[in-house]
Write an enzyme that holds these catalytic residues in place. Structure first.
Site, mmCIF file in Angstrom:
data_model
loop_
_atom_site.group_PDB
_atom_site.id
_atom_site.type_symbol
_atom_site.label_atom_id
_atom_site.label_comp_id
_atom_site.label_asym_id
_atom_site.label_seq_id
_atom_site.Cartn_x
_atom_site.Cartn_y
_atom_site.Cartn_z
ATOM 1 N N TRP A 19 0.638 -1.155 -0.068
ATOM 2 C CA TRP A 19 0.203 -0.058 -0.132
ATOM 3 C C TRP A 19 0.866 1.527 -0.281
ATOM 4 C CZ3 TRP A 19 -0.704 4.227 3.264
ATOM 5 C CH2 TRP A 19 -1.778 5.185 2.825
ATOM 6 N N HIS A 20 1.931 1.184 0.683
ATOM 7 C CA HIS A 20 2.887 2.041 0.882
ATOM 8 C C HIS A 20 3.559 2.505 -0.303
ATOM 9 C CE1 HIS A 20 2.025 2.127 5.130
ATOM 10 N NE2 HIS A 20 2.480 3.628 4.997
ATOM 11 N N GLY A 21 3.882 1.743 -1.490
ATOM 12 C CA GLY A 21 4.465 1.935 -2.435
ATOM 13 C C GLY A 21 4.706 0.689 -3.390
#
Lengths: 366, 461
Positions: free
Chosen positions: B316-318
């Protein structure tokens, strides 16, 4: 939060965001910031192209920040916070000694080598009658007290010059004639009124005789915002700029490759431009020639120089009847402008320029 | 548009506040929706379409789910809705990551799409998904009014960097909210303090981290300054943004959930994630972990559930391997803490468990902020002796940024909040507080006018 406090908070907040917003709309936009020596962003063009490319939003933000009411005061506020509250020093490589800003570089050997080799190549094209000299102008930082700033290895700097420059160029040392105070507080350049001893050392080195210092008149204009003014890390006061006139500076013809017609040695009207130092010989010019009317001697000097040369060259008027200044940072076919025979040729560069020697990119004759 | 920009502070926000409070109450949602779309379009005009697609899709799907409740077709509609949102997220965020991975594994040269990541897509797709799932579960009623739903989805305070506000959190406020002076005042206080956290602390620390990454003189000392600086930078950047979002929401009568609760005082990674990006953790707990079985299953399945959640948290963060590793790093830590480490940490003096937590978090953020996995290990190597101990550049960085590091370290504890609460009770603060908040706003403005370092880390998610 009680209601009274909430109301005061809301009113103060709204007054600020609305007030500055309204003042922004009412106040006329400035074209440039003299203190920052740059053009300010103008109102962006509103079109479908600029909106959909995202250009409009970026340009609007720049415009709002650049034209913000009380911009200079806000900028000073930020500097005060960083300098006094956070105690930050040496940001953007800028340092302060008292209220005088200076930059501190470290040696870039390849850059100095490049510059020295270029000078050597030019020297190699000179005919035999030409007398070749070089002199290195110390950066202001060379005289600064130690505050933990990065240091330039000047011993190595001069060793590179010794290695790379041909033997037929004579060095004229001028470091002993200068001190930290001989430079502007807000700028990297030296003050013309302080460098007569430097000019004298150079003239003596080339066997020329300057007019006595007493024959010059000091003319002061203000405010002068040097290139360090907005970078200094601390709010500084603008300063005065002095230029020295004599009968020789008045009675001469200045022509240049980059402009038509005849100009004056000093252009006080350029103080209000982007670079106030342009007062001296119109600033950055690829090639400029000064011819003295009724010169007591007939002698010619060619100076390969950076911007420091603009302010020292006027002292040589009278000692020379014609001076040509060549700036190799700009494209210049200088060989088409000078007939080399028996001139004095001086390579006069600051350590800052030689340490960024690739800036002298137009040294090679095609 | 960013909250800490002149366009927002001195043009968009005053105009929006004026419009909102001038229009009749029944038009306030519409006014907020229009301004929110304008806010989003200002930076990404084309991607407004995605926001519309996501909103419309969830509005239609939810209405269908509600009218077919209990039937199989409702489940199909839920899956369809999730597929639309995950499809958007997958294509725009992960397509190039997937192509790059396939290319490197199989030696192929499939061209990358080169599509720019739409700002905030990870946030608003999660918000819309939670809405439809909650409608399916019967936790909320489907919103019949498209304007109300689109106001929720596009609501500019939380649109692009959270907190991840669920529909259930603001359901009542969407249709019935009051505008009280106290709410506006509290909202302004929270917004200005968040702005100060972002501009006066996070930006300065970010500047130091940026200088480290560009420096050719990365010593042990400089690497530690960077690692500590980045851990504080990301906290003040993201929590500052969350404060601004919560404050803005409050000004308009919404109460958004909290997103941070002094995470650096935690004594374990488990506790850290209860205090850090709480709305994301809550989302994964309620919509992934518990549906997978949570901890009410066999140990193997429980560990699998943790693994899945943290793999997804990393992703989700990258869309990069360092984020995947970062997520899995925490996944493994949480598993260890649940198996035995947690009990051990509880027995240890709190100073040791706090040092443990800070060390793992600081190291994790080195991985998080690295250009790649290799880059992260190079920096970690330098932190642990793989470079010169110190030099003039790192001493200068220490001298210049020690005060802000100290301010950040103290600011990350509950001390300032406690002090504020204590002092705030004094009568003089009725006048002094607005003056102090005005001073913070003016100081932030001066930093914005004279500075250039002002990115938001979480915008790339």
């Amino acid at each position: 939060m009680d209601k009274k406090r909430a109301i005061i908070t809301t009113v103060v907040f709204l007054l600020l965001i609305l007030g500055f917003g309204i003042f922004h709309l009412i106040l006329p936009d400035a074209e440039a910031s003299r203190s920052e020596r740059r053009e300010l962003a103008q109102s962006p063009e509103l079109s479908s192209d600029t909106i959909f490319s995202g250009k409009f939003s970026g340009e609007l933000e720049s415009y709002l920040l650049d034209q913000f009411p009380l911009r200079d005061e806000f900028v000073s506020g930020h500097k005060l916070l960083r300098y006094y509250v956070l105690g930050q020093r040496g940001l953007d490589n800028m340092w302060l000694q008292g209220d005088s800003a200076f930059e501190s570089d470290t040696l870039k050997e390849a850059e100095v080598q490049f510059a020295a080799q270029g000078i050597g190549k030019i020297a190699a094209t000179m005919p035999e009658g030409v007398k070749l000299y070089y002199s290195i102008i110390p950066d202001k930082g060379a005289f600064a007290e130690d505050q933990g700033q990065p240091k330039m290895d000047y011993d190595r700097f001069f060793a590179i010059l010794d290695e790379e420059l041909p033997e037929n160029i004579t060095e004229i040392p001028i470091w002993d004639t200068l001190s930290f105070e001989d430079y502007y507080r807000t700028d990297l350049h030296w003050k013309q009124e302080n460098i007569y001893p430097t000019a004298q050392a150079l003239a003596q080195g080339m066997g020329a005789q300057l007019q006595p210092f007493e024959s010059y008149k000091a003319n002061t204009i203000s405010p002068f915002y040097g290139s360090y003014f907005s970078r200094s890390g601390k709010p500084l006061k603008p300063e005065e700029l002095t230029f020295m006139t004599s009968r020789f500076t008045a009675g001469c013809k200045v022509t240049g490759k980059d402009f038509s017609g005849i100009r004056q040695v000093y252009m006080p009207q350029l103080l209000n431009g982007m670079d106030g130092y342009d007062v001296f010989l119109s600033g950055v010019q690829s090639l400029i020639t000064i011819e003295v009317n009724n010169a007591p001697v007939k002698r010619e000097l060619i100076i390969f120089r950076d911007s420091f040369g603009s302010s020292i060259a006027p002292y040589f008027l009278g000692a020379y009847s014609k001076i040509t200044l060549i700036d190799l940072r700009s494209p210049v076919d200088w060989w088409n402008y000078v007939q080399l025979s028996n001139q004095d040729v001086l390579f006069l560069y600051s350590t800052k320029i030689l340490n960024n020697g690739s800036a002298l990119q137009f040294m090679t004759k095609p | 548009m960013v909250f800490s920009g002149a366009t927002f502070l001195y043009a968009f926000l005053p105009l929006t506040l004026l419009l909102y409070f001038v229009v009749p109450k029944k038009l306030r949602n519409a006014a907020l929706m229009v301004m929110s779309f304008l806010f989003y379009a200002f930076g990404e005009p084309v991607y407004v379409v995605l926001l519309l697609i996501s909103s419309l899709s969830d509005w239609l799907h939810s209405l269908f789910i509600e009218s077919h409740r209990g039937k199989k077709s409702a489940k199909v509609a839920l899956i369809s809705s999730i597929m639309v949102n995950l499809g958007l997220l997958g294509f725009f965020k992960y397509a190039d990551f997937l192509i790059g991975t396939v290319n490197s594994i199989f030696g192929l040269a499939i061209p990358l799409t080169g599509i720019a990541l739409p700002i905030g897509i990870s946030f608003y797709t999660f918000q819309t998904m939670s809405y439809t799932i909650d409608v399916y579960r019967g936790n909320v009623k489907a919103q019949k009014n498209l304007v109300s739903l689109m106001t929720f989805v596009s609501l500019f305070p939380q649109l692009i960097a959270g907190p991840i506000v669920r529909y259930i959190d603001v359901e009542k406020e969407l249709t019935d909210r009051k505008s009280r002076w106290e709410d506006v005042g509290l909202g302004i206080r929270r917004f200005v303090l968040g702005l100060g956290k972002k501009v006066l602390i996070a930006n300065l620390l970010g500047e130091m981290c940026d200088a480290f990454q560009k420096s050719s003189e990365q010593t042990v000392l400089y690497a530690w300054l960077y690692a500590l600086g980045f851990a504080l930078h990301i906290y003040f950047d993201f929590s500052g943004y969350s404060d601004m979002a919560i404050g803005l929401g409050r000004m308009f009568g919404f109460r958004f959930p909290e997103n941070f609760d002094h995470p650096y005082i935690s004594k374990s990674a488990t506790e850290f994630w209860r205090r850090w990006h709480m709305t994301l953790g809550g989302w994964f707990r309620d919509y992934v972990y518990i549906p997978l079985g949570g901890n009410r299953c066999s140990k193997a399945k429980w560990l699998r559930n943790i693994f899945v959640v943290w793999l997804l948290t990393g992703l989700w963060h990258g869309a990069a391997w360092n984020f995947v590793l970062w997520g899995l790093f925490f996944g493994v830590l949480l598993m260890l803490e649940k198996l035995f480490l947690g009990k051990l940490l509880e027995k240890l003096p709190s100073v040791i468990s706090r040092i443990y937590l800070l060390l793992v978090v600081v190291l994790s953020f080195v991985l998080f902020n690295a250009a790649g996995v290799k880059d992260a290990f190079v920096t970690m190597g330098k932190m642990f002796g793989g470079a010169e101990l110190s030099n003039s550049a790192s001493l200068l960085a220490l001298r210049n940024y020690a005060p802000i590091l100290l301010i950040g370290a103290i600011g990350a504890t509950p001390l300032p909040k406690l002090l504020g609460e204590k002092l705030g009770k004094a009568k003089i603060f009725t006048v002094l507080e607005p003056v102090l908040l005005a001073a913070v706003l003016i100081l932030c403005t001066s930093c914005l006018i004279d500075g250039s370092f002002n990115p938001f880390i979480y915008f790339r998610f």
